[in-house]
Design a protein around this motif. Structure first.
Motif, PDB file in Angstrom:
ATOM      1  N   SER A  66       0.847  -1.179   0.000  1.00 60.10           N
ATOM      2  CA  SER A  66       0.000   0.000   0.000  1.00 60.10           C
ATOM      3  C   SER A  66       0.885   1.232   0.000  1.00 60.10           C
ATOM      4  O   SER A  66       2.041   1.192   0.415  1.00 60.10           O
ATOM      5  N   VAL A  79      -3.780   3.748  -1.600  1.00 57.81           N
ATOM      6  CA  VAL A  79      -3.871   2.684  -2.597  1.00 57.81           C
ATOM      7  C   VAL A  79      -3.357   1.409  -1.956  1.00 57.81           C
ATOM      8  O   VAL A  79      -2.217   1.355  -1.495  1.00 57.81           O
ATOM      9  N   TYR A  81      -2.755  -2.657  -2.802  1.00 48.60           N
ATOM     10  CA  TYR A  81      -2.645  -3.480  -4.003  1.00 48.60           C
ATOM     11  C   TYR A  81      -2.116  -4.871  -3.680  1.00 48.60           C
ATOM     12  O   TYR A  81      -1.502  -5.093  -2.644  1.00 48.60           O
ATOM     13  N   PHE A  89      -1.680  -6.666 -11.509  1.00 45.18           N
ATOM     14  CA  PHE A  89      -1.721  -5.672 -10.441  1.00 45.18           C
ATOM     15  C   PHE A  89      -3.180  -5.344 -10.150  1.00 45.18           C
ATOM     16  O   PHE A  89      -3.901  -4.861 -11.010  1.00 45.18           O
ATOM     17  N   ALA A  91      -5.551  -3.119  -7.693  1.00 43.79           N
ATOM     18  CA  ALA A  91      -5.459  -2.008  -6.747  1.00 43.79           C
ATOM     19  C   ALA A  91      -6.840  -1.570  -6.277  1.00 43.79           C
ATOM     20  O   ALA A  91      -7.822  -1.650  -7.008  1.00 43.79           O
TER      21      ALA A  91
END
Length: 115
Positions: A66, A79, A81, A89, A91
């Protein structure tokens, strides 16, 4: 003429006896192994209003992390992820606070002009 013949013979001998062709010589790359690490950092500077950070952990092909940053409008953007193998990826973005837009007040006052 004799030195040219010796040079060519030495060159042919070097090419024929190249170590890559001989078993037991040469370089073979080690088998790739997935990484394992954990890191984080954070910066908070009240004078310049900088506030950001990042945290990430990886174990094999599984990565989780994050990061956050204080936006110019006063909100905190976060964010979180994950990355797991070939899944890509993924997120999740979130915001804390409400955007603030203060009224603009110019600080420049031009001098009067006398014509």
């Amino acid at each position: 003429m004799c030195s040219k013949l010796i040079f060519v013979a030495a060159l042919v001998a070097a090419v024929v006896a190249h170590p890559e062709d001989t078993p037991g010589y040469g370089y073979s790359a080690p088998a790739a192994s997935p990484g394992q690490y954990d890191f984080n950092y954070a910066v908070k500077d009240d004078y310049s209003s900088n506030d950001f950070g990042h945290q990430e952990a990886r174990d094999g092909y599984n990565t989780q992390g994050s990061y956050y940053v204080l936006l110019p409008d006063g909100r905190l953007q976060k964010v979180a992820y994950t990355v797991n193998g070939d899944s890509g990826f993924v997120a999740e973005v979130s915001y804390e606070g409400e955007a603030q837009y203060p009224e603009y007040k110019p600080s420049y006052n031009p001098a009067p002009s006398y014509a």
